[in-house]
Motif scaffolding. Structure first.
Motif, PDB file in Angstrom:
ATOM      1  N   LEU A   1      45.810  55.337  32.231  1.00  0.00           N
ATOM      2  CA  LEU A   1      43.974  54.276  32.511  1.00  0.00           C
ATOM      3  C   LEU A   1      43.992  54.352  31.247  1.00  0.00           C
ATOM      4  O   LEU A   1      42.882  53.584  31.181  1.00  0.00           O
ATOM      5  CB  LEU A   1      43.950  53.258  33.482  1.00  0.00           C
ATOM      6  N   ALA A   2      42.515  55.525  31.855  1.00  0.00           N
ATOM      7  CA  ALA A   2      41.467  56.319  31.723  1.00  0.00           C
ATOM      8  C   ALA A   2      41.530  55.714  29.837  1.00  0.00           C
ATOM      9  O   ALA A   2      40.981  55.838  29.422  1.00  0.00           O
ATOM     10  CB  ALA A   2      41.099  57.563  31.392  1.00  0.00           C
TER      11      ALA A   2
ATOM     12  N   VAL B   1      43.927  39.094  34.903  1.00  0.00           N
ATOM     13  CA  VAL B   1      42.908  39.505  35.880  1.00  0.00           C
ATOM     14  C   VAL B   1      42.661  39.142  37.173  1.00  0.00           C
ATOM     15  O   VAL B   1      42.612  40.008  38.139  1.00  0.00           O
ATOM     16  CB  VAL B   1      41.071  39.845  35.229  1.00  0.00           C
ATOM     17  N   VAL B   2      43.392  37.897  37.317  1.00  0.00           N
ATOM     18  CA  VAL B   2      43.452  37.403  39.080  1.00  0.00           C
ATOM     19  C   VAL B   2      44.094  38.537  39.533  1.00  0.00           C
ATOM     20  O   VAL B   2      43.692  38.797  40.906  1.00  0.00           O
ATOM     21  CB  VAL B   2      43.691  36.070  39.037  1.00  0.00           C
ATOM     22  N   GLN B   3      45.186  39.222  39.305  1.00  0.00           N
ATOM     23  CA  GLN B   3      45.922  39.803  40.024  1.00  0.00           C
ATOM     24  C   GLN B   3      44.639  41.459  40.216  1.00  0.00           C
ATOM     25  O   GLN B   3      44.934  41.750  41.200  1.00  0.00           O
ATOM     26  CB  GLN B   3      46.928  40.918  38.976  1.00  0.00           C
ATOM     27  N   LEU B   4      44.129  41.822  39.728  1.00  0.00           N
ATOM     28  CA  LEU B   4      43.301  43.125  39.949  1.00  0.00           C
ATOM     29  C   LEU B   4      41.620  42.618  40.818  1.00  0.00           C
ATOM     30  O   LEU B   4      40.845  42.892  40.915  1.00  0.00           O
ATOM     31  CB  LEU B   4      42.171  43.174  38.891  1.00  0.00           C
TER      32      LEU B   4
ATOM     33  N   GLU C   1      39.692  44.269  30.332  1.00  0.00           N
ATOM     34  CA  GLU C   1      40.176  45.912  29.605  1.00  0.00           C
ATOM     35  C   GLU C   1      41.519  46.063  30.478  1.00  0.00           C
ATOM     36  O   GLU C   1      42.780  46.021  30.214  1.00  0.00           O
ATOM     37  CB  GLU C   1      39.413  46.288  29.237  1.00  0.00           C
ATOM     38  N   ILE C   2      41.146  46.404  31.618  1.00  0.00           N
ATOM     39  CA  ILE C   2      42.069  46.771  32.432  1.00  0.00           C
ATOM     40  C   ILE C   2      43.701  46.038  32.649  1.00  0.00           C
ATOM     41  O   ILE C   2      44.615  46.870  32.551  1.00  0.00           O
ATOM     42  CB  ILE C   2      41.483  47.310  33.682  1.00  0.00           C
ATOM     43  N   ALA C   3      42.970  45.264  33.201  1.00  0.00           N
ATOM     44  CA  ALA C   3      44.092  44.095  33.028  1.00  0.00           C
ATOM     45  C   ALA C   3      44.803  44.104  31.928  1.00  0.00           C
ATOM     46  O   ALA C   3      46.365  44.001  31.944  1.00  0.00           O
ATOM     47  CB  ALA C   3      43.637  42.873  33.808  1.00  0.00           C
TER      48      ALA C   3
ATOM     49  N   MET D   1      46.034  49.660  42.817  1.00  0.00           N
ATOM     50  CA  MET D   1      47.331  49.642  44.050  1.00  0.00           C
ATOM     51  C   MET D   1      48.363  49.347  42.421  1.00  0.00           C
ATOM     52  O   MET D   1      49.357  49.206  42.102  1.00  0.00           O
ATOM     53  CB  MET D   1      47.530  47.825  44.393  1.00  0.00           C
ATOM     54  N   THR D   2      47.789  48.226  41.913  1.00  0.00           N
ATOM     55  CA  THR D   2      48.309  47.891  40.839  1.00  0.00           C
ATOM     56  C   THR D   2      48.521  48.699  39.162  1.00  0.00           C
ATOM     57  O   THR D   2      49.671  48.994  38.877  1.00  0.00           O
ATOM     58  CB  THR D   2      46.977  46.831  39.282  1.00  0.00           C
ATOM     59  N   ARG D   3      47.790  50.015  38.914  1.00  0.00           N
ATOM     60  CA  ARG D   3      47.693  50.815  38.021  1.00  0.00           C
ATOM     61  C   ARG D   3      48.900  51.162  38.675  1.00  0.00           C
ATOM     62  O   ARG D   3      49.985  52.332  37.756  1.00  0.00           O
ATOM     63  CB  ARG D   3      47.125  51.889  37.890  1.00  0.00           C
TER      64      ARG D   3
END
Length: 75
Positions: free
Chosen positions: A26-27, A63-66, A54-56, A14-16
């Motif tokens: 992203l990858a 990171v909390v959003q993930l 890393e994704i965040a 969803m965030t992506r």
């Protein structure tokens, strides 16, 4: 697959999408294959904490959003 893996994966996807990034973007941004990102998003594979950061960072979010909202409330 645990329910938390599925929920985290849904949040990543969803965030992506909100950030208008493709799975390929992203990858490449975090040095993974699109197949691995798909596994994270589907909850097939668990995301380690370091990778979640890393994704965040790539998506420019906390990171909390993930994390799923029910996990955030139980801190």
């Amino acid at each position: 697959m645990s329910s938390i893996d599925k929920l985290v994966g849904e949040q990543i996807k969803m965030t992506r999408l909100i950030c208008k990034k493709s799975r390929k973007d992203l990858a490449e941004g975090v040095g993974l294959s699109t197949h691995q990102i798909q596994k994270y998003e589907n909850g097939t594979n668990s995301v380690k904490v370091g990778r979640l950061y890393e994704i965040a960072e790539f998506l420019k979010v906390s990171v909390v959003q993930l994390l799923p909202s029910n996990v955030k409330e139980n801190d």
